[in-house]
Design an enzyme around this catalytic site. Structure first.
Site, mmCIF file in Angstrom:
data_model
loop_
_atom_site.group_PDB
_atom_site.id
_atom_site.type_symbol
_atom_site.label_atom_id
_atom_site.label_comp_id
_atom_site.label_asym_id
_atom_site.label_seq_id
_atom_site.Cartn_x
_atom_site.Cartn_y
_atom_site.Cartn_z
ATOM 1 N N ARG A 208 0.774 -1.082 -0.109
ATOM 2 C CA ARG A 208 -0.068 0.074 -0.002
ATOM 3 C C ARG A 208 1.017 1.336 -0.077
ATOM 4 N NH1 ARG A 208 -3.482 -2.718 -1.741
ATOM 5 N NH2 ARG A 208 -5.544 -3.373 -0.677
ATOM 6 N N GLU A 237 -3.698 7.273 -4.107
ATOM 7 C CA GLU A 237 -4.219 6.903 -5.482
ATOM 8 C C GLU A 237 -5.804 7.187 -5.827
ATOM 9 O OE1 GLU A 237 -3.725 2.471 -5.601
ATOM 10 O OE2 GLU A 237 -1.782 2.705 -5.159
ATOM 11 N N HIS A 254 -0.871 0.227 -9.462
ATOM 12 C CA HIS A 254 -1.439 -0.808 -8.502
ATOM 13 C C HIS A 254 -1.792 -2.155 -9.355
ATOM 14 C CE1 HIS A 254 -3.728 -1.236 -4.399
ATOM 15 N NE2 HIS A 254 -3.418 -2.327 -4.917
HETATM 16 N N1 LIG Z 1 -0.061 -4.238 -5.222
HETATM 17 C C1 LIG Z 1 -1.094 -5.128 -5.392
HETATM 18 O O1 LIG Z 1 -1.474 -5.357 -6.411
HETATM 19 C C2 LIG Z 1 -1.269 -5.902 -3.957
HETATM 20 C C3 LIG Z 1 -1.721 -7.147 -4.159
HETATM 21 C C4 LIG Z 1 -2.290 -7.762 -2.874
HETATM 22 C C5 LIG Z 1 -2.148 -7.395 -1.644
HETATM 23 N N2 LIG Z 1 -1.571 -6.113 -1.350
HETATM 24 C C6 LIG Z 1 -1.240 -5.462 -0.178
HETATM 25 O O2 LIG Z 1 -0.386 -6.242 0.492
HETATM 26 C C7 LIG Z 1 -0.887 -6.355 1.733
HETATM 27 C C8 LIG Z 1 -0.261 -7.485 2.459
HETATM 28 O O3 LIG Z 1 -0.958 -8.853 1.881
HETATM 29 P P1 LIG Z 1 -0.822 -10.335 2.071
HETATM 30 O O4 LIG Z 1 -1.459 -11.071 1.485
HETATM 31 O O5 LIG Z 1 0.798 -10.769 2.225
HETATM 32 O O6 LIG Z 1 -1.302 -10.035 3.659
HETATM 33 P P2 LIG Z 1 -1.287 -10.937 5.000
HETATM 34 O O7 LIG Z 1 -2.176 -10.521 5.970
HETATM 35 O O8 LIG Z 1 -1.266 -12.293 4.452
HETATM 36 O O9 LIG Z 1 0.111 -10.753 5.550
HETATM 37 C C9 LIG Z 1 0.729 -9.430 5.843
HETATM 38 C C10 LIG Z 1 1.881 -9.484 6.931
HETATM 39 O O10 LIG Z 1 2.178 -8.468 7.347
HETATM 40 C C11 LIG Z 1 2.610 -8.694 8.683
HETATM 41 N N3 LIG Z 1 2.704 -7.248 9.370
HETATM 42 C C12 LIG Z 1 1.496 -6.600 9.875
HETATM 43 N N4 LIG Z 1 2.307 -5.386 10.283
HETATM 44 C C13 LIG Z 1 3.731 -5.445 9.955
HETATM 45 C C14 LIG Z 1 4.687 -4.608 10.604
HETATM 46 N N5 LIG Z 1 4.532 -3.381 11.196
HETATM 47 N N6 LIG Z 1 6.175 -5.086 10.159
HETATM 48 C C15 LIG Z 1 6.204 -6.133 9.596
HETATM 49 N N7 LIG Z 1 5.312 -7.108 9.519
HETATM 50 C C16 LIG Z 1 4.058 -6.691 9.708
HETATM 51 C C17 LIG Z 1 1.539 -9.456 9.184
HETATM 52 O O11 LIG Z 1 1.867 -9.948 10.338
HETATM 53 C C18 LIG Z 1 1.477 -10.490 8.149
HETATM 54 O O12 LIG Z 1 2.015 -11.539 8.559
HETATM 55 C C19 LIG Z 1 -2.413 -6.401 1.658
HETATM 56 O O13 LIG Z 1 -2.851 -5.953 3.085
HETATM 57 C C20 LIG Z 1 -2.654 -5.579 0.601
HETATM 58 O O14 LIG Z 1 -2.729 -4.083 1.304
HETATM 59 C C21 LIG Z 1 -1.288 -5.391 -2.537
HETATM 60 O O1 LIG Z 2 -5.503 -5.990 -1.914
HETATM 61 C C1 LIG Z 2 -5.482 -6.525 -3.289
HETATM 62 O O2 LIG Z 2 -5.722 -7.505 -3.313
HETATM 63 C C2 LIG Z 2 -4.825 -5.742 -4.162
HETATM 64 O O3 LIG Z 2 -4.289 -4.611 -3.730
HETATM 65 C C3 LIG Z 2 -5.567 -5.722 -5.386
HETATM 66 O O4 LIG Z 2 -4.879 -6.041 -6.426
HETATM 67 C C4 LIG Z 2 -6.298 -4.515 -5.628
HETATM 68 O O5 LIG Z 2 -7.006 -4.461 -6.774
HETATM 69 P P1 LIG Z 2 -8.364 -3.410 -7.029
HETATM 70 O O6 LIG Z 2 -9.348 -3.943 -5.878
HETATM 71 O O7 LIG Z 2 -8.045 -2.072 -6.653
HETATM 72 O O8 LIG Z 2 -8.852 -3.723 -8.230
#
Ligand SMILES: NC(=O)c1ccc[n+]([C@@H]2O[C@H](COP(=O)([O-])OP(=O)(O)OC[C@H]3O[C@@H](n4cnc5c(N)ncnc54)[C@H](O)[C@@H]3O)[C@@H](O)[C@H]2O)c1
Ligand SMILES: O=C(O)[C@H](O)[C@H](O)COP(=O)(O)O
Length: 379
Positions: A208, A237, A254
């Site tokens: 994020r 965003e 993103h």
């Molecule tokens: N760019 C994209 O398209 C995209 C896609 C998927 C997810 N995401 C983002 O990525 C994030 C993580 O996804 P995920 O599936 O790995 O989630 P998840 O919940 O499986 O894992 C997140 C991890 O971060 C850890 N965490 C929380 N606070 C922390 C800190 N201060 N320092 C270190 N670790 C910490 C948690 O303990 C957890 O293990 C989502 O919440 C989402 O916002 C972005």
């Molecule tokens: O949190 C997620 O799964 C990702 O950030 C996801 O890819 C965001 O996509 P959107 O919902 O904005 O289409």
């Protein structure tokens, strides 16, 4: 029953039409008036679901987000109103892993270094962080995990501390956006932390935007004091700080999780959750709708090397395509959202079967193709 679905939820109609009437909406601008008679609301990350959005709705029973992140949902409010909720944990984790892999392979080529000689710190070792770990260790790259909440919960993997993160050659961020609490991630990389990094390092953000203070990053970038940057996510965003762009080596809007496979898995997970909530049998699955990959197999007739591996990864996903598209569209009206809405098809590495004509050619001391995600066959 009225089911309101964000127009960008792939195969939304196919999965949910058996439950009732489907009404689609544009996620960024949806109003309380528009969803006032929804029984079910299915969103993606760009819709803030809170008291304001649901203020006119007295019927709603279920809210779902076809995403991993849930920071756009006021979960306390849903609980207070006894509204059931489901997200799609892990749905696009493979896509995020492959985005980071592709980006690091591009940088290794343009900056002429061997990835295998670098250490990568993965901040957040949940679903996406673990997928990045899987891809990179499949390549033989040394990875460290940093995740104090998981470490405190008794996760048996080895974890490093924050100063080891800051000393790593490459830092990849995979935490949720959290605004409070002992592990809050808002501006985890603030000016003080960013100042401790050097231009010799690489910083990737595919979680994020708010995890990095973008204004502090811009200030340091103007002084040429930032690491090489790979940014998929941005503060504010879709109205991002465009002045950052020239300082970012790989910039995307993103889309790290935007493989078709990952997005459809998100829809499927919501379908399963809603079926369970309504006590219906879930009979559909994504393979009922999923289109075939444009390239599904290739014959390999030479030994596996890191050069060959790079070509195979980029045959399926080359982040430079998205970087170029983004830079060409970012100044157009709604450019950020338009590119996401019309995102060109992208598939996961597993959709490519590699046929080794000589099975000994797939032997490598460091590269494990299955672990990286490919499907491997021998002729
Ligand atoms: N760019 C994209 O398209 C995209 C896609 C998927 C997810 N995401 C983002 O990525 C994030 C993580 O996804 P995920 O599936 O790995 O989630 P998840 O919940 O499986 O894992 C997140 C991890 O971060 C850890 N965490 C929380 N606070 C922390 C800190 N201060 N320092 C270190 N670790 C910490 C948690 O303990 C957890 O293990 C989502 O919440 C989402 O916002 C972005
Ligand atoms: O949190 C997620 O799964 C990702 O950030 C996801 O890819 C965001 O996509 P959107 O919902 O904005 O289409």
């Amino acid at each position: 029953m009225k089911i309101y679905i964000d127009e960008n939820v792939p195969y939304g109609k196919d999965f949910f039409e058996s439950f009732g009437e489907i009404i689609t909406f544009s996620g960024r601008n949806v109003t309380p008036e528009q969803v006032k008679d929804a029984d079910i609301l299915l969103v993606r990350s760009i819709t803030k679901v809170d008291q304001t959005l649901l203020s006119l709705n007295e019927n709603i029973k279920f809210v779902g987000t076809a995403t991993i992140g849930t920071d756009h949902i006021d979960l306390d409010y849903l609980t207070k109103r006894n509204i059931a909720f489901s997200s799609a944990p892990g749905c696009n984790k493979i896509s995020v892993g492959e985005y980071v892999l592709s980006a690091l392979l591009v940088l290794a080529e343009s900056k002429q270094f061997e990835l295998i000689n670098k250490t990568v710190a993965i901040v957040g070792a949940g679903n996406t962080g673990s997928a990045v770990y899987q891809c990179l260790t499949g390549l033989g790259v040394r990875c460290k995990l940093y995740d104090p909440p998981l470490q405190a919960s008794g996760d048996s993997r080895e974890f490093c501390n924050f100063s080891e993160v800051l000393q790593s050659d490459i830092i990849s961020l995979h935490v949720p956006k959290t605004m409070k609490g002992p592990f809050k991630t808002f501006h985890l990389f603030d000016e003080t932390v960013l100042q401790q990094l050097s231009p010799q390092q690489i910083l990737v953000n595919a979680c994020r935007g708010e995890v990095i203070d973008n204004q502090a990053l811009l200030k340091l970038a103007r002084e040429h004091k930032t690491p090489t940057l790979v940014l998929d996510v941005w503060e504010n965003e879709p109205n991002i700080e465009k002045a950052l762009l020239p300082f970012v080596a790989l910039a995307t809007p993103h889309i790290a999780g935007y493989s078709l496979d990952g997005r459809v898995r998100g829809t499927e997970m919501l379908y399963q959750a809603l079926s369970k909530h309504l006590k219906n049998e879930a009979i559909l699955n994504s393979t009922d709708f999923m289109v075939k990959a444009k390239i599904s197999q290739t014959d390999i007739q030479s030994p596996l090397t890191s050069e060959l591996l790079k070509s195979l990864v980029h045959l399926i996903y080359d982040v430079r395509r998205d970087d170029a598209l983004f830079r060409s569209k970012v100044n157009q009206i709604n450019g950020f959202d338009q590119m996401r809405k019309n995102y060109p098809e992208r598939r996961e590495l597993s959709t490519l079967s590699l046929n080794f004509t000589d099975p000994t050619h797939q032997n490598s001391q460091t590269i494990n193709l299955n672990k990286i995600g490919f499907t491997v066959k021998n002729k």
